[in-house]
Design a protein around this motif. Structure first.
Motif, short mmCIF file in Angstrom:
data_model
loop_
_atom_site.label_atom_id
_atom_site.label_comp_id
_atom_site.label_asym_id
_atom_site.label_seq_id
_atom_site.Cartn_x
_atom_site.Cartn_y
_atom_site.Cartn_z
N GLY A 199 31.68 60.19 31.56
CA GLY A 199 30.65 59.25 31.12
C GLY A 199 31.08 57.81 31.00
N TYR A 200 32.25 57.47 31.55
CA TYR A 200 32.73 56.09 31.46
C TYR A 200 32.40 55.32 32.74
N GLU A 201 32.07 54.06 32.58
CA GLU A 201 32.01 53.14 33.70
C GLU A 201 33.39 52.52 33.88
N VAL A 202 33.85 52.38 35.12
CA VAL A 202 35.17 51.81 35.40
C VAL A 202 35.00 50.55 36.23
N VAL A 203 35.51 49.44 35.73
CA VAL A 203 35.47 48.16 36.44
C VAL A 203 36.89 47.78 36.79
N ARG A 204 37.14 47.57 38.08
CA ARG A 204 38.46 47.13 38.54
C ARG A 204 38.43 45.65 38.85
N LEU A 205 39.40 44.92 38.32
CA LEU A 205 39.49 43.49 38.56
C LEU A 205 40.77 43.18 39.33
N THR A 206 40.66 42.28 40.28
CA THR A 206 41.81 41.85 41.08
C THR A 206 42.13 40.40 40.78
N TRP A 207 43.23 39.91 41.36
CA TRP A 207 43.59 38.49 41.18
C TRP A 207 42.43 37.59 41.62
N ALA A 208 41.79 37.93 42.75
CA ALA A 208 40.68 37.10 43.23
C ALA A 208 39.53 37.08 42.24
N ASP A 209 39.24 38.22 41.62
CA ASP A 209 38.16 38.28 40.62
C ASP A 209 38.44 37.34 39.45
N LEU A 210 39.68 37.30 39.01
CA LEU A 210 40.02 36.48 37.84
C LEU A 210 39.82 34.99 38.10
N ALA A 211 39.80 34.62 39.38
CA ALA A 211 39.56 33.21 39.73
C ALA A 211 38.09 32.83 39.58
N ASP A 212 37.21 33.82 39.36
CA ASP A 212 35.77 33.58 39.25
C ASP A 212 35.26 34.25 37.97
N PRO A 213 35.45 33.61 36.81
CA PRO A 213 35.07 34.24 35.54
C PRO A 213 33.62 34.70 35.48
N ARG A 214 32.71 33.96 36.10
CA ARG A 214 31.30 34.36 36.05
C ARG A 214 31.07 35.66 36.81
N LEU A 215 31.81 35.88 37.87
CA LEU A 215 31.74 37.16 38.58
C LEU A 215 32.21 38.28 37.67
N VAL A 216 33.30 38.04 36.94
CA VAL A 216 33.80 39.03 36.00
C VAL A 216 32.73 39.36 34.95
N GLU A 217 32.08 38.32 34.43
CA GLU A 217 31.04 38.54 33.43
C GLU A 217 29.90 39.38 34.00
N ARG A 218 29.45 39.06 35.20
CA ARG A 218 28.34 39.82 35.80
C ARG A 218 28.73 41.28 36.00
N ARG A 219 29.96 41.51 36.45
CA ARG A 219 30.38 42.89 36.69
C ARG A 219 30.47 43.68 35.38
N LEU A 220 30.98 43.03 34.34
CA LEU A 220 31.10 43.72 33.06
C LEU A 220 29.72 44.00 32.45
N ARG A 221 28.86 43.01 32.48
CA ARG A 221 27.54 43.22 31.89
C ARG A 221 26.74 44.25 32.69
N GLY A 222 26.95 44.30 33.99
CA GLY A 222 26.32 45.35 34.79
C GLY A 222 26.83 46.72 34.40
N ALA A 223 28.15 46.83 34.14
CA ALA A 223 28.73 48.10 33.71
C ALA A 223 28.19 48.52 32.35
N PHE A 224 28.04 47.55 31.45
CA PHE A 224 27.48 47.87 30.13
C PHE A 224 26.06 48.45 30.29
N ALA A 225 25.27 47.84 31.18
CA ALA A 225 23.90 48.30 31.38
C ALA A 225 23.88 49.71 31.98
N ARG A 226 24.75 49.97 32.94
CA ARG A 226 24.79 51.32 33.55
C ARG A 226 25.22 52.37 32.52
N ALA A 227 26.19 52.00 31.68
CA ALA A 227 26.65 52.94 30.66
C ALA A 227 25.54 53.23 29.65
N ARG A 228 24.74 52.22 29.29
CA ARG A 228 23.63 52.45 28.36
C ARG A 228 22.59 53.37 29.00
#
Length: 309
Positions: free
Chosen positions: A277-306
């Protein structure tokens, strides 16, 4: 390369000075020829690194070579010691987000100065100098905070986390080092590093991930959290866990996937976590260069988990 030069380089950590070359009987024209041919790389006037070693060095290995070469070029008893990221690099503590200059602090009361290669700062308290194979260096606790004051919280956090993990600094030493910087205009950045530093960050990528999560307004998750199945049996230890949201974040440096067996094992592990029942988000070096992308991916994972719940 001439045998005597190769021998001396090996004995001196792959760096040498103009004085070393003169002692071997080489004149200015011969030194220039060795630089032109690539046998030696000139770091600054009078300071050299083995060309073979320099070209083979990874970007994160070069700061230590620069610092060692500059120190060698200053003679047997320079009135300076490595500070900031230069001290950290010499001590093999992770560095990120800094400049390419060699940073030194004075051992006397002389003035600070800088050029394109070297930046010399005022002296630090003797209690924050330690002995290393290149002579005195600024203690990792203070050096990490020096980095924060000059290059920002993220840069300082990478080094402070590594220093704690490697047991080259303690939280008490970070707090003492912060007191040394009480008059520094950017002390707030150093104070934030002291507040956030964690020995549980196992890589620079994990330190940066924590900072990016904070920078986009997300709470800090648990680090190195253990996941168990419905019977209480251990399944996995994960980099970060938002336990209430049932979202896992893994920093993925991608290096381990050169091994097909490791790749398959990682896929099976991740499948099992999703089954639980866990959502798994993988982040790479390229992802960390785009914080807003990281935020969108995390908030999307929160929504899927809910939605699963």
């Amino acid at each position: 390369m001439r045998d005597e030069v190769r021998t001396l380089l090996a004995a001196c950590g792959q760096v040498m000075s103009i004085g070393d070359l003169q002692a071997l009987g080489f004149g200015p024209d011969e030194v220039r020829a060795m630089v032109r041919s690539g046998e030696l790389v000139r770091i600054r006037r009078g300071a050299f690194v083995s060309g073979v070693v320099w070209r083979a060095a990874a970007p994160w290995e070069r700061p230590a070579l620069r610092a060692r070469a500059v120190l060698r070029g200053l003679g047997p008893e320079p009135a300076v010691a490595p500070s900031h990221q230069s001290s950290l690099a010499v001590q093999a503590v992770s560095v990120h987000g800094t400049d390419d200059r060699v940073h030194l602090c004075r051992l006397d009361d002389g003035r600070s100065r800088q050029d394109d290669v070297v930046c010399v700062h005022r002296r630090v308290p003797a209690a924050f100098l330690i002995d290393t194979d290149v002579g005195p260096c600024v203690h990792a606790a203070l050096a990490s905070l020096q980095v924060a004051t000059r290059f920002g919280v993220e840069a300082g956090l990478v080094s402070a986390d590594a220093a704690l993990r490697l047991r080259m600094a303690t939280r008490a030493e970070l707090e003492q080092a912060l007191h040394v910087l009480r008059a520094c205009p950017r002390r707030a950045a150093a104070a934030r590093v002291v507040e956030l530093a964690s020995p549980l960050s196992e890589s620079a990528g994990e330190s940066r991930t924590r900072w990016v999560l904070l920078a986009v307004g997300l709470p800090l998750p648990e680090q190195q959290a253990e996941i168990a199945d419905e019977h209480g049996l251990f399944v996995a230890r994960v980099d970060f866990l938002f336990r209430r949201e049932r979202v896992i974040v893994e920093f993925d440096g991608m290096l381990k996937y050169d091994d097909p067996t490791a790749l398959r094992r990682e896929k099976l592990r991740e499948d099992r976590l999703r089954e639980l029942g866990y959502e798994v988000v993988r982040l790479t070096w390229a992802d960390l260069a785009d914080p807003r992308l990281v935020e969108r991916r995390l908030r999307g994972a929160f929504a899927r988990a809910r939605a699963r719940r």
